[in-house]
Motif scaffolding. Sequence first.
Motif, PDB file in Angstrom:
ATOM      1  N   ARG A  22       0.841  -1.208   0.000  1.00  0.00           N
ATOM      2  CA  ARG A  22       0.000   0.000   0.000  1.00  0.00           C
ATOM      3  C   ARG A  22       0.875   1.257   0.000  1.00  0.00           C
ATOM      4  O   ARG A  22       0.619   2.210  -0.738  1.00  0.00           O
ATOM      5  CB  ARG A  22      -0.935  -0.004   1.223  1.00  0.00           C
ATOM      6  N   ILE A  23       1.915   1.237   0.813  1.00  0.00           N
ATOM      7  CA  ILE A  23       2.796   2.419   0.881  1.00  0.00           C
ATOM      8  C   ILE A  23       3.478   2.648  -0.468  1.00  0.00           C
ATOM      9  O   ILE A  23       3.539   3.772  -0.976  1.00  0.00           O
ATOM     10  CB  ILE A  23       3.846   2.225   2.005  1.00  0.00           C
ATOM     11  N   VAL A  24       3.989   1.558  -1.045  1.00  0.00           N
ATOM     12  CA  VAL A  24       4.750   1.707  -2.299  1.00  0.00           C
ATOM     13  C   VAL A  24       3.824   2.085  -3.458  1.00  0.00           C
ATOM     14  O   VAL A  24       4.173   2.932  -4.291  1.00  0.00           O
ATOM     15  CB  VAL A  24       5.566   0.426  -2.605  1.00  0.00           C
ATOM     16  N   SER A  25       2.620   1.492  -3.515  1.00  0.00           N
ATOM     17  CA  SER A  25       1.742   1.867  -4.640  1.00  0.00           C
ATOM     18  C   SER A  25       1.308   3.314  -4.507  1.00  0.00           C
ATOM     19  O   SER A  25       1.222   4.041  -5.511  1.00  0.00           O
ATOM     20  CB  SER A  25       0.559   0.908  -4.804  1.00  0.00           C
ATOM     21  N   ASP A  26       1.077   3.781  -3.288  1.00  0.00           N
ATOM     22  CA  ASP A  26       0.794   5.218  -3.095  1.00  0.00           C
ATOM     23  C   ASP A  26       1.965   6.063  -3.586  1.00  0.00           C
ATOM     24  O   ASP A  26       1.780   7.062  -4.287  1.00  0.00           O
ATOM     25  CB  ASP A  26       0.590   5.525  -1.602  1.00  0.00           C
ATOM     26  N   GLY A  27       3.174   5.637  -3.204  1.00  0.00           N
ATOM     27  CA  GLY A  27       4.377   6.375  -3.608  1.00  0.00           C
ATOM     28  C   GLY A  27       4.518   6.404  -5.115  1.00  0.00           C
ATOM     29  O   GLY A  27       4.822   7.449  -5.710  1.00  0.00           O
ATOM     30  N   MET A  28       4.270   5.264  -5.756  1.00  0.00           N
ATOM     31  CA  MET A  28       4.401   5.207  -7.222  1.00  0.00           C
ATOM     32  C   MET A  28       3.385   6.126  -7.893  1.00  0.00           C
ATOM     33  O   MET A  28       3.700   6.823  -8.853  1.00  0.00           O
ATOM     34  CB  MET A  28       4.223   3.760  -7.708  1.00  0.00           C
ATOM     35  N   ARG A  29       2.183   6.125  -7.364  1.00  0.00           N
ATOM     36  CA  ARG A  29       1.162   7.010  -7.961  1.00  0.00           C
ATOM     37  C   ARG A  29       1.574   8.462  -7.832  1.00  0.00           C
ATOM     38  O   ARG A  29       1.457   9.240  -8.769  1.00  0.00           O
ATOM     39  CB  ARG A  29      -0.186   6.797  -7.265  1.00  0.00           C
ATOM     40  N   HIS A  30       2.041   8.821  -6.652  1.00  0.00           N
ATOM     41  CA  HIS A  30       2.381  10.227  -6.437  1.00  0.00           C
ATOM     42  C   HIS A  30       3.632  10.644  -7.202  1.00  0.00           C
ATOM     43  O   HIS A  30       3.800  11.826  -7.518  1.00  0.00           O
ATOM     44  CB  HIS A  30       2.520  10.507  -4.940  1.00  0.00           C
ATOM     45  N   LEU A  31       4.485   9.685  -7.498  1.00  0.00           N
ATOM     46  CA  LEU A  31       5.685  10.003  -8.285  1.00  0.00           C
ATOM     47  C   LEU A  31       5.423   9.815  -9.784  1.00  0.00           C
ATOM     48  O   LEU A  31       6.324   9.983 -10.598  1.00  0.00           O
ATOM     49  CB  LEU A  31       6.858   9.129  -7.846  1.00  0.00           C
ATOM     50  N   ASP A  32       4.214   9.398 -10.096  1.00  0.00           N
ATOM     51  CA  ASP A  32       3.830   9.173 -11.487  1.00  0.00           C
ATOM     52  C   ASP A  32       4.688   8.075 -12.129  1.00  0.00           C
ATOM     53  O   ASP A  32       5.158   8.213 -13.257  1.00  0.00           O
ATOM     54  CB  ASP A  32       3.948  10.478 -12.288  1.00  0.00           C
ATOM     55  N   VAL A  33       4.894   7.020 -11.386  1.00  0.00           N
ATOM     56  CA  VAL A  33       5.694   5.888 -11.868  1.00  0.00           C
ATOM     57  C   VAL A  33       4.756   4.869 -12.498  1.00  0.00           C
ATOM     58  O   VAL A  33       3.826   4.389 -11.841  1.00  0.00           O
ATOM     59  CB  VAL A  33       6.475   5.245 -10.695  1.00  0.00           C
ATOM     60  N   ARG A  34       4.997   4.537 -13.769  1.00  0.00           N
ATOM     61  CA  ARG A  34       4.128   3.587 -14.478  1.00  0.00           C
ATOM     62  C   ARG A  34       4.962   2.496 -15.123  1.00  0.00           C
ATOM     63  O   ARG A  34       5.428   2.659 -16.258  1.00  0.00           O
ATOM     64  CB  ARG A  34       3.360   4.296 -15.577  1.00  0.00           C
ATOM     65  N   PRO A  35       5.206   1.412 -14.418  1.00  0.00           N
ATOM     66  CA  PRO A  35       6.036   0.341 -14.998  1.00  0.00           C
ATOM     67  C   PRO A  35       5.432  -0.181 -16.293  1.00  0.00           C
ATOM     68  O   PRO A  35       4.231  -0.407 -16.373  1.00  0.00           O
ATOM     69  CB  PRO A  35       6.022  -0.738 -13.917  1.00  0.00           C
TER      70      PRO A  35
END
Length: 505
Positions: A22-35
């Motif tokens: 949950r923490i990492v997916s929130d972080g990815m969303r906020h950093l606009d990270v799209r693997p």
Amino acid sequence: MTKKARVIIMRCDDYDADLISRIVSDGMRHLDVRPQGRVLIKPNTVIAHPRLFPHAFTRKEFLEGVIMAINAISGLVSGSTSGSTSGPISGPISGPTSRLITELAVGERCGITIPTRFAFKHAGYGPVLRRHRVKTYYFEETAQVPVAVSRQMMTHRDHVMVPKPVADCEFFINLPKFKAHPWTRLTLGLKNYIGIQDDRYRLIDHNQFLEHKIADLQQVIQPKFIAIDAISAGQRMMLTPTPFPMGAIVMGTNACAVDAVGCHMVNVDPVEIPHIRFASERGIGPIDLADIAVEGDFPLSEIQEKNRTFEFYLKHIDHSFGSNANLQCTVGTFPEKYSPDYCWGGCPGALQEAVHILKAYSPDVLHRMGKIRYVVGNVAGPLDVAPDETVLFVGDCTRWRGKIDGMPVHIKSTYGRQKKRNNHRPPSNDMLLKNMKTIANCMANRRKRVIRVPGCPVSVADHVHYLSFFGGVTNPNFDRRMVVDVNMQYMKMTAGRIKNRLFQD
Ligand code: SF4
């Protein structure tokens, strides 16, 4: 105005994969990270074993949390935003990714020559990777390819060799473990790149040029996401660290910015760490906090206060072991102008790691072992050697002329051969061959008082052999908890290499 690099520090006290996800997916969303495309995750498993080396590696729960977050973000699993931590992270939240992940893989080359299969097995990665159907790349089993690095950026080499999956990957995700390091003070995201090279290439420039090498490797591929496992950080050593409950996950998309914030978390100025400074000077990213937006629910000032007691181990070996220890070191000068008074990236640090491994098995080993004088570098003047001391002249750069037991001894430096070495085809660093060669050198010199130990660097594993053999103590390389499985995994590794060579290369 230039956009600041963003780094997020989030609180996380537990190795709970769901929470981490949950923490990492929130972080990815906020950093606009799209693997998307070929995604390769690189953890740190320099060595892993639940009892012998429990704090040295990126934990399996952390890896699983990140894999779950990637799947949620990319829409492979209905992760969406349910259970979002909704921490105080500012910035955009993106929509779904436009391109699919074509391959999700985890790859690594662990340290001290042992097979990465051993490290993955004892890190507990197998069930995680199977559960999420993630491909595994053991980098020593894949093809190795050259990647050019730009001379304009003042690198040390004009190319480096890396495993093909690294060269082919389109989306590199770096998952380091937050640890102190006796050679480079800290190992975070940049230093974790040492594990993208197989041993044969990894030890090239793993000497006074180690900090340059780490910066060079950044030119191979830039991470598109970094998440540091700082839930339980490692203090002092990198193979046998003592745990420190840091309770944090650090995330970002710029390697320098993330490492710079990591430094500040333990009250270190990133400018003082050469590889971070070099990488920034080569344009990889900012290391000045004025150019970095630090976000998240764990304020930097609070974590700095919490980490005041975080311990480093940055001692020269001649001041490391105490005057009563049976291991005494004489340190000379070193060949490269860059750092003539010490070789931070090579033999001295390997000795320290080896001693800590021996101490993990037997805490009073330095007082139980036979007397050893360890000599490294260009040493001038007489050596005041005790009558019962074995003298190890360690490393290609070591040079000394004098008398021991009234007999003339002339140790010549052979340093420099490695610099001229063909970087495409260095000698094999095969675990069995290397061990056999070292043991043969020990046996051939078993009755001698003066022993020459070649290498640049002499590896940690070799140091363990020499100290055990000439100190007359149990050799951890032959610990039954390690040796049987290491050799089983070695056989699997060899089969994997052959298979890849026949069917994939
Ligand atoms: S031989 Fe060892 S100490 Fe000397 S330069 Fe090489 S790595 Fe450093």
